[in-house]
Design a protein around this motif. Structure first.
Motif, mmCIF file in Angstrom:
data_model
loop_
_atom_site.group_PDB
_atom_site.id
_atom_site.type_symbol
_atom_site.label_atom_id
_atom_site.label_comp_id
_atom_site.label_asym_id
_atom_site.label_seq_id
_atom_site.Cartn_x
_atom_site.Cartn_y
_atom_site.Cartn_z
ATOM 1 N N UNK A 8 -10.990 -9.045 14.386
ATOM 2 C CA UNK A 8 -10.620 -7.631 14.370
ATOM 3 C C UNK A 8 -9.104 -7.446 14.296
ATOM 4 N N UNK A 9 -8.354 -8.457 14.715
ATOM 5 C CA UNK A 9 -6.897 -8.386 14.622
ATOM 6 C C UNK A 9 -6.473 -8.139 13.171
ATOM 7 N N UNK A 10 -7.126 -8.817 12.221
ATOM 8 C CA UNK A 10 -6.780 -8.632 10.810
ATOM 9 C C UNK A 10 -7.134 -7.225 10.331
ATOM 10 N N UNK A 11 -8.295 -6.737 10.729
ATOM 11 C CA UNK A 11 -8.744 -5.409 10.300
ATOM 12 C C UNK A 11 -7.820 -4.333 10.854
ATOM 13 N N UNK A 12 -7.535 -4.419 12.143
ATOM 14 C CA UNK A 12 -6.687 -3.422 12.801
ATOM 15 C C UNK A 12 -5.271 -3.454 12.226
ATOM 16 N N UNK A 13 -4.757 -4.633 11.972
ATOM 17 C CA UNK A 13 -3.420 -4.750 11.392
ATOM 18 C C UNK A 13 -3.389 -4.120 9.995
ATOM 19 N N UNK A 14 -4.412 -4.356 9.197
ATOM 20 C CA UNK A 14 -4.457 -3.804 7.843
ATOM 21 C C UNK A 14 -4.520 -2.276 7.862
ATOM 22 N N UNK A 15 -5.301 -1.713 8.764
ATOM 23 C CA UNK A 15 -5.376 -0.249 8.876
ATOM 24 C C UNK A 15 -4.014 0.306 9.280
ATOM 25 N N UNK A 16 -3.374 -0.314 10.253
ATOM 26 C CA UNK A 16 -2.036 0.111 10.661
ATOM 27 C C UNK A 16 -1.033 -0.009 9.530
ATOM 28 N N UNK A 17 -1.176 -1.047 8.722
ATOM 29 C CA UNK A 17 -0.262 -1.266 7.601
ATOM 30 C C UNK A 17 -0.356 -0.124 6.583
ATOM 31 N N UNK A 18 -1.568 0.279 6.263
ATOM 32 C CA UNK A 18 -1.755 1.362 5.290
ATOM 33 C C UNK A 18 -1.148 2.657 5.822
ATOM 34 N N UNK A 19 -1.421 2.967 7.065
ATOM 35 C CA UNK A 19 -0.872 4.184 7.673
ATOM 36 C C UNK A 19 0.656 4.103 7.744
ATOM 37 N N UNK A 20 1.188 2.946 8.131
ATOM 38 C CA UNK A 20 2.638 2.768 8.209
ATOM 39 C C UNK A 20 3.321 2.893 6.865
ATOM 40 N N UNK A 21 2.693 2.358 5.816
ATOM 41 C CA UNK A 21 3.263 2.471 4.470
ATOM 42 C C UNK A 21 3.324 3.919 4.021
ATOM 43 N N UNK A 22 2.253 4.649 4.264
ATOM 44 C CA UNK A 22 2.222 6.059 3.883
ATOM 45 C C UNK A 22 3.274 6.854 4.656
ATOM 46 N N UNK A 23 3.345 6.626 5.957
ATOM 47 C CA UNK A 23 4.322 7.339 6.789
ATOM 48 C C UNK A 23 5.752 6.995 6.383
ATOM 49 N N UNK A 35 0.185 -1.622 16.233
ATOM 50 C CA UNK A 35 1.623 -1.317 16.111
ATOM 51 C C UNK A 35 2.333 -2.291 15.174
ATOM 52 N N UNK A 36 1.893 -3.545 15.151
ATOM 53 C CA UNK A 36 2.474 -4.508 14.204
ATOM 54 C C UNK A 36 2.139 -4.109 12.773
ATOM 55 N N UNK A 37 0.925 -3.641 12.541
ATOM 56 C CA UNK A 37 0.544 -3.176 11.216
ATOM 57 C C UNK A 37 1.348 -1.958 10.791
ATOM 58 N N UNK A 38 1.483 -0.993 11.704
ATOM 59 C CA UNK A 38 2.297 0.190 11.409
ATOM 60 C C UNK A 38 3.722 -0.210 11.050
ATOM 61 N N UNK A 39 4.305 -1.059 11.877
ATOM 62 C CA UNK A 39 5.684 -1.491 11.646
ATOM 63 C C UNK A 39 5.802 -2.309 10.363
ATOM 64 N N UNK A 40 4.814 -3.142 10.084
ATOM 65 C CA UNK A 40 4.832 -3.929 8.858
ATOM 66 C C UNK A 40 4.789 -3.051 7.622
ATOM 67 N N UNK A 41 3.991 -1.996 7.655
ATOM 68 C CA UNK A 41 3.943 -1.060 6.540
ATOM 69 C C UNK A 41 5.262 -0.346 6.330
#
Length: 146
Positions: free
Chosen positions: A47-62, A105-111
């Motif tokens: 789930x770490x990969x899934x959650x990170x990917x979702x955060x990444x998409x949201x972070x990229x858009x933001x 939060x890592x996904x958001x920041x990565x995006x």
């Protein structure tokens, strides 16, 4: 890189390399994280990969929306700091839920890092043709038939 390449561009390109290398160890660390989380099963730790990917998409858009308002360098710097902090939290965590919160939060920041870096490197450089030629070279090498 040519001698005319500006210092910010060199810094941006090095940041991409360092962050890419650091992010790529996630898959290798998964079994270690699973053991630290009390031996949870593979489906749960994945789930770490899934959650990170979702955060990444949201972070990229933001980030795309936020870069239009200015303060891109400060946003990118803050995102790098958050990303590094979340990797540290994940490495020290012993509970799955803590790892998952850090992954969001890592996904958001990565995006934010990815969108900001790509945008700012182009905005900061007068001669973007050099960057385009690097992109073209990589594409040719990946698509070249052997």
């Amino acid at each position: 890189m040519s001698p005319e390449t500006s210092a910010p561009t060199r810094a941006y390109l090095m940041a991409f390399v360092v962050l890419g290398i650091a992010a790529s160890i996630g898959g290798f660390a998964l079994s270690h994280l699973r053991d630290r989380a009390g031996g949870v099963d593979n489906a749960s730790i994945s789930l770490i990969f899934v959650i990170t990917a979702v955060g990444y998409v949201v972070g990229s858009f933001a980030a795309g929306r936020g870069l239009d308002t200015g303060a891109g360098h400060r946003r990118w710097t803050a995102a790098i700091a958050v990303l590094v902090a979340m990797w540290a939290v994940t490495a020290a965590a012993t509970a799955l839920w803590v790892m998952l919160v850090a992954a969001v939060f890592a996904g958001l920041a990565g995006g934010v890092c990815d969108a900001s870096g790509n945008t700012l490197v182009v905005r900061s450089e007068e001669h973007t043709s050099e960057l385009q030629s690097h992109h073209d070279l990589v594409c040719r090498l990946l698509l070249e038939k052997k």
